[in-house]
Design a protein around this motif. Structure first.
Motif, short mmCIF file in Angstrom:
data_model
loop_
_atom_site.label_atom_id
_atom_site.label_comp_id
_atom_site.label_asym_id
_atom_site.label_seq_id
_atom_site.Cartn_x
_atom_site.Cartn_y
_atom_site.Cartn_z
N LEU A 109 90.71 76.40 87.78
CA LEU A 109 90.78 74.97 88.09
C LEU A 109 89.86 74.65 89.26
CD1 LEU A 109 94.61 74.12 87.89
CD2 LEU A 109 92.82 73.52 86.23
N ASP A 110 89.08 73.60 89.09
CA ASP A 110 88.22 73.08 90.15
C ASP A 110 88.67 71.64 90.39
OD1 ASP A 110 86.30 72.82 92.04
OD2 ASP A 110 84.59 72.87 90.68
N LEU A 111 89.52 71.44 91.39
CA LEU A 111 90.17 70.15 91.61
C LEU A 111 89.53 69.40 92.78
CD1 LEU A 111 93.85 71.41 91.37
CD2 LEU A 111 92.53 70.30 89.55
N GLY A 113 90.24 65.80 95.10
CA GLY A 113 91.18 64.73 95.33
C GLY A 113 91.24 64.33 96.79
N SER A 125 89.20 69.54 98.25
CA SER A 125 88.87 70.17 96.97
C SER A 125 89.50 71.56 96.91
CB SER A 125 87.35 70.27 96.79
OG SER A 125 86.79 71.11 97.80
N TYR A 126 89.86 71.96 95.70
CA TYR A 126 90.52 73.24 95.47
C TYR A 126 89.80 74.01 94.38
CZ TYR A 126 94.60 71.73 98.18
OH TYR A 126 95.43 71.31 99.18
N ILE A 181 102.32 69.61 88.40
CA ILE A 181 101.01 69.75 87.77
C ILE A 181 101.12 69.21 86.35
CG2 ILE A 181 101.52 72.14 87.08
CD1 ILE A 181 98.49 72.71 87.41
N TYR A 193 96.05 67.17 86.69
CA TYR A 193 96.41 66.46 87.92
C TYR A 193 97.44 67.27 88.70
CZ TYR A 193 94.35 62.36 85.59
OH TYR A 193 93.50 61.49 84.95
#
Length: 211
Positions: A109-111, A113, A125-126, A181, A193
């Motif tokens: 996952l490349d999140l 927000g 960012s994660y 999640i 999300y």
């Protein structure tokens, strides 16, 4: 040859009564010489004592300064980070008790927000690497720098939402988060999300939200 002209002990012994004569003649001088020697000895002894006291005082002051510096460091660490509050320990316990399950088959996952804390909303960012069992590691990048992450998800196959919990760490600060999640569609693509609440040891206790 007179006694006071003798240059060595053999000459003195060869003249009867010479040793008594010289003793009477130079006795006072010898006493003065010995007095000066005693004074010099006393000065040397005093210097030695002063030097020893100086070294002892220096060692004592060094030890005292180190002790006070250590206390300052401990005080600074306590105000900057410190131990997790009871509320944060509860989040930590929730993560430990959460069953890890990756029923939806996530692997990476490349999140991107935002997070909100102390009336400020900032970007974050994660990057997460998720195992088939539902445990993950990664990093978070925000205004505080880069944090290391360990966590887990519990997401059953066929469900739109699951649970997520993780811990972020950086030198002196620990953050624990717990949330939801889910999957959705954005711009014609399936996206993931994450919405969570967190508590940090920063400044004793700092609370915030992530979305």
């Amino acid at each position: 040859q007179s006694c006071d002209q003798c240059a060595d002990d053999a000459c003195v012994r060869s003249i009867s009564g010479c040793d008594y004569f010289l003793s009477d003649l130079y006795g006072d001088c010898m006493q003065k010489t010995n007095l000066i020697g005693d004074i010099l000895d006393a000065l040397v002894a005093s210097l030695f004592i002063c030097c020893c006291c100086g070294f002892l005082f220096k060692d004592c002051m060094t030890s005292c300064c180190k002790h006070r510096y250590q206390r300052f460091q401990n005080s600074e660490a306590a105000s900057f980070g410190g131990a997790p509050s009871p509320a944060q320990q509860h989040l930590l316990a929730e993560r430990f008790g959460l069953m890890n399950r990756n029923g939806v088959g996530l692997s990476f996952l490349d999140l991107v927000g935002t997070y909100t804390e102390m009336f400020q909303t900032l970007d974050t960012s994660y990057t997460l690497h998720i195992s088939p069992e539902g445990e993950f590691t990664g990093t978070c990048t925000d205004a505080d720098g880069i944090q290391q992450i360990v966590g887990k998800i519990n997401w059953t196959a066929g469900q739109r939402t699951g649970q997520i919990a993780w811990q972020e760490t950086r030198p002196g600060v620990q953050t624990d988060a717990l949330g939801e999640i889910s999957q959705g569609v954005w711009g014609g693509q399936t996206v993931v999300y994450v919405n969570a609440e967190y508590i940090s040891t920063y400044n004793g206790e700092t609370r915030g939200t992530i979305s």
